[in-house]
Design a protein around this motif. Structure first.
Motif, mmCIF file in Angstrom:
data_model
loop_
_atom_site.group_PDB
_atom_site.id
_atom_site.type_symbol
_atom_site.label_atom_id
_atom_site.label_comp_id
_atom_site.label_asym_id
_atom_site.label_seq_id
_atom_site.Cartn_x
_atom_site.Cartn_y
_atom_site.Cartn_z
ATOM 1 N N SER A 111 47.718 48.109 1.188
ATOM 2 C CA SER A 111 49.195 48.567 1.288
ATOM 3 C C SER A 111 49.134 47.130 0.277
ATOM 4 C CB SER A 111 49.255 48.741 2.570
ATOM 5 O OG SER A 111 49.470 46.872 3.495
ATOM 6 N N HIS A 112 50.786 46.823 -0.285
ATOM 7 C CA HIS A 112 51.763 46.004 -0.537
ATOM 8 C C HIS A 112 52.518 45.402 0.530
ATOM 9 C CE1 HIS A 112 54.924 47.509 -2.440
ATOM 10 N NE2 HIS A 112 54.226 48.592 -2.487
ATOM 11 N N VAL A 113 52.795 44.324 0.233
ATOM 12 C CA VAL A 113 53.389 43.738 1.259
ATOM 13 C C VAL A 113 54.787 43.007 0.949
ATOM 14 C CG1 VAL A 113 52.097 43.705 3.591
ATOM 15 C CG2 VAL A 113 52.506 42.025 1.737
ATOM 16 N N GLN A 157 60.721 49.258 4.044
ATOM 17 C CA GLN A 157 59.253 49.994 4.250
ATOM 18 C C GLN A 157 58.719 50.553 3.603
ATOM 19 O OE1 GLN A 157 60.458 53.184 8.177
ATOM 20 N NE2 GLN A 157 62.551 52.769 6.807
ATOM 21 N N ASP A 158 59.041 50.211 1.968
ATOM 22 C CA ASP A 158 58.027 50.617 1.189
ATOM 23 C C ASP A 158 58.059 49.327 0.891
ATOM 24 O OD1 ASP A 158 56.760 49.984 -1.218
ATOM 25 O OD2 ASP A 158 57.990 50.567 -2.259
ATOM 26 N N ASP A 159 56.725 48.716 1.132
ATOM 27 C CA ASP A 159 55.650 48.924 1.466
ATOM 28 C C ASP A 159 55.233 48.849 3.359
ATOM 29 O OD1 ASP A 159 53.538 51.310 1.286
ATOM 30 O OD2 ASP A 159 51.735 49.276 0.927
ATOM 31 N N MET A 178 64.268 55.493 -1.335
ATOM 32 C CA MET A 178 63.185 54.460 -1.650
ATOM 33 C C MET A 178 63.778 53.247 -2.827
ATOM 34 S SD MET A 178 59.399 54.395 -3.204
ATOM 35 C CE MET A 178 58.647 55.887 -2.786
ATOM 36 N N HIS A 179 63.399 52.321 -2.302
ATOM 37 C CA HIS A 179 64.187 50.438 -2.642
ATOM 38 C C HIS A 179 65.098 50.425 -2.727
ATOM 39 C CE1 HIS A 179 59.841 50.203 -6.160
ATOM 40 N NE2 HIS A 179 60.493 50.795 -5.388
ATOM 41 N N SER A 180 66.012 50.702 -2.095
ATOM 42 C CA SER A 180 66.939 51.012 -1.304
ATOM 43 C C SER A 180 67.384 49.665 -0.583
ATOM 44 C CB SER A 180 67.962 52.058 -1.216
ATOM 45 O OG SER A 180 67.568 52.434 0.273
ATOM 46 N N LYS A 224 52.685 41.540 -5.006
ATOM 47 C CA LYS A 224 52.867 41.483 -6.444
ATOM 48 C C LYS A 224 53.122 42.790 -7.090
ATOM 49 C CE LYS A 224 53.855 37.169 -7.998
ATOM 50 N NZ LYS A 224 54.781 36.839 -6.158
ATOM 51 N N GLU A 225 52.993 44.122 -5.752
ATOM 52 C CA GLU A 225 52.323 45.519 -5.918
ATOM 53 C C GLU A 225 54.378 45.929 -6.998
ATOM 54 O OE1 GLU A 225 53.098 49.874 -6.449
ATOM 55 O OE2 GLU A 225 54.870 48.777 -5.135
ATOM 56 N N GLU A 226 55.567 45.335 -6.610
ATOM 57 C CA GLU A 226 56.643 45.797 -6.836
ATOM 58 C C GLU A 226 56.269 45.482 -8.916
ATOM 59 O OE1 GLU A 226 57.589 47.900 -6.352
ATOM 60 O OE2 GLU A 226 57.676 48.329 -3.632
ATOM 61 N N ILE A 227 55.519 45.275 -8.976
ATOM 62 C CA ILE A 227 56.517 43.558 -10.162
ATOM 63 C C ILE A 227 54.490 44.572 -10.962
ATOM 64 C CG2 ILE A 227 57.456 42.581 -10.281
ATOM 65 C CD1 ILE A 227 55.861 40.386 -10.257
HETATM 66 MN MN MN Z 1 58.135 50.384 -4.554
#
Ligand code: MN
Ligand code: MN
Length: 477
Positions: free
Chosen positions: A108-110, A272-274, A449-451, A302-305
């Motif tokens: 998962s990613h943090v 909550q993501d993620d 998501m992403h809010s 760094k998943e989000e980028i």
């Molecule tokens: Mn995401």
């Protein structure tokens, strides 16, 4: 009679699509709500990748997980963790079978979308006499959602002596908070009215109010507002403006997780993501005793980028983690054995999917979309357009995972991210799979998501935990 046989045939041949709540008895509902309370407590205080890693290390150490660097040899049942640069963490519980026979990995990613302060953030607008922080957003956000909400600043500042100072302002009840202020509607028609929604607030307009009191004691100073902010930071943290260049300061919503709905069936919270998957996989691996195959939980940054950098899933720290395990299990192994061992594992890429919401149903293709409360989502492929950039899990592995969940009575649903050609997205799945590891996306579905305030069903959070637990403990897939 005819009607009955028809419906039993329907039961036999069609895919079950019922809500978890329909089957859940009182005991199950209580377990679901109790788990969600723990999850909310976790979300409340862990809003950055560093904070999650610190919290997991502390709890894992208490539960007997050892820092792998302090362990010379490993055997069945041993528990270890490793941390990469304070932002990525891996936990493992050694199985009965040799690692070369395979393992079960939940990845998962943090990190979460947020508003980072620039490296030279602070300025004074002398026209309007305000001190302001400039920012650079992180991850895919709809910028207009991040205005007019209380923000907290979390992070670290590395000083001229190399000391790392932790910052956390805005979470305590008496703490000041921060805000990015939007234009009032009265005057917004010309300035914003013709902009498209994604452009409603622009990147450079995400500016955080820092203060407006001058430092009166410094009569000669040119910028007394800015200096006052720097003095406050210096008094409290011993830092200077130059120190901010070597800082990671993240503005995150200063809002606590809340139950949502009169029935309290949902959770609203930032991140909550993620952390939905990070927390549930963490809880699942904490329960693992002596598994058949080695259990591994990986928490990436760094998943989000794009899973980039030394702490992202594309870094070879994943391979390094396996080297560290192998060295302590079978010293003197060959490189080819290592590569074979890595490719023999199974991975659930733990990341969130999207749940259908009342507005904009048209972006979903209902038959292949997730519903709140229908359990963990299995998603064979993401990507965009013609599955571009997707990790397309094999039919065989998809079958193993589906059968695993069925066997363990884990509610699950199949879904993917929106209609064909509507948009798209990715997770760490493809980067894990590049190591020749069977990988599939499995996680709960969110609304919004992403809010700054994402919504999950308590049913889906709890069943994601159940799913990961089953994955770790099932003898054979
Ligand atoms: Mn995401
Ligand atoms: Mn994600």
């Amino acid at each position: 009679m005819a009607k009955k046989s028809e419906s039993s045939l329907e039961k036999k041949l069609t895919l079950k699509t019922e809500s978890y709540w329909n089957d859940a008895d009182k005991k199950a509902v209580k377990a679901t709500f109790d788990f969600s309370d723990d999850y909310k407590e976790f979300l409340k205080v862990n809003k950055t990748e560093r904070e999650v890693v610190d919290a997991f290390v502390a709890q894992a150490a208490k539960a007997g997980f050892k820092d792998i660097n302090k362990v010379k040899k490993l055997k069945t049942g041993d528990k270890v963790y490793m941390v990469n640069r304070n932002k990525t963490m891996c936990m493992a519980v050694i199985g009965k079978k040799p690692l070369t026979d395979g393992y079960r990995l939940v990845a998962s990613h943090v990190d979460s979308p947020r508003i980072d302060l620039k490296q030279k953030p602070l300025y004074e607008d002398s026209d309007i006499e305000l001190a302001i922080f400039k920012t650079h957003y992180y991850g895919g956000i709809k910028k207009y959602q991040w205005v007019n909400i209380p923000l907290a600043i979390h992070g670290v500042v590395v000083t001229s002596t190399g000391k790392t100072v932790k910052i956390n302002i805005g979470e305590g009840e008496d703490d000041p908070a921060f805000v990015i202020s939007d234009l009032l509607p009265h005057l917004a028609h010309k300035a914003q009215g013709d902009r498209k929604i994604f452009d409603g607030i622009r990147g450079e307009e995400l500016r955080i109010l820092a203060g407006h009191m001058p430092l009166k004691t410094e009569k000669e100073a040119k910028e007394k507002l800015k200096l006052n902010i720097l003095k406050i930071l210096n008094d409290k943290y011993g830092i200077t403006e130059e120190d901010l260049v070597s800082a990671e300061l993240e503005a995150v919503p200063a809002m606590n997780p809340r139950d949502i709905g009169l029935d309290r069936s949902m959770i609203g919270a930032y991140g909550q993501d993620d952390r939905a998957c990070a927390y549930t996989s963490f809880r699942a691996i904490m329960d693992v005793k002596s598994p058949e195959y080695t259990s591994i939980a990986y928490f990436f940054d760094k998943e989000e980028i794009g899973s980039v950098g030394a702490t992202g899933a594309q870094s070879n720290y994943l391979e390094l983690s396996f080297i560290m395990l192998m060295e302590r299990l079978t010293p003197g192994f060959k490189y080819s054995t290592l590569k074979m061992a890595i490719s023999n594992g199974y991975c659930l890429s733990g990341d969130v999917d999207v749940a259908m919401q009342p507005n904009f149903k048209e972006v979903h293709e209902a038959q292949n979309s997730a519903r709140m409360g229908h359990g963990i989502v299995i998603c064979k492929y993401g990507g965009a357009r013609g599955k571009g950039g997707a990790n397309d899990a094999s039919a065989e592995f998809t079958g193993q995972v589906r059968n695993l969940f069925n066997k363990n009575n884990v509610p699950w649903q199949y879904a993917q991210l929106g209609k064909v050609d509507e948009g798209g997205g990715g997770t760490v799945a493809r980067f894990i799979a590049e190591n020749s590891i069977d990988t599939i996306d499995c996680g709960p579905a969110l609304i919004g998501m992403h809010s700054p305030f994402e919504i999950a069903s308590k049913a889906d959070i709890y069943n994601t935990y159940k799913a990961y637990s089953a994955f770790f403990t099932e003898k054979e897939l």
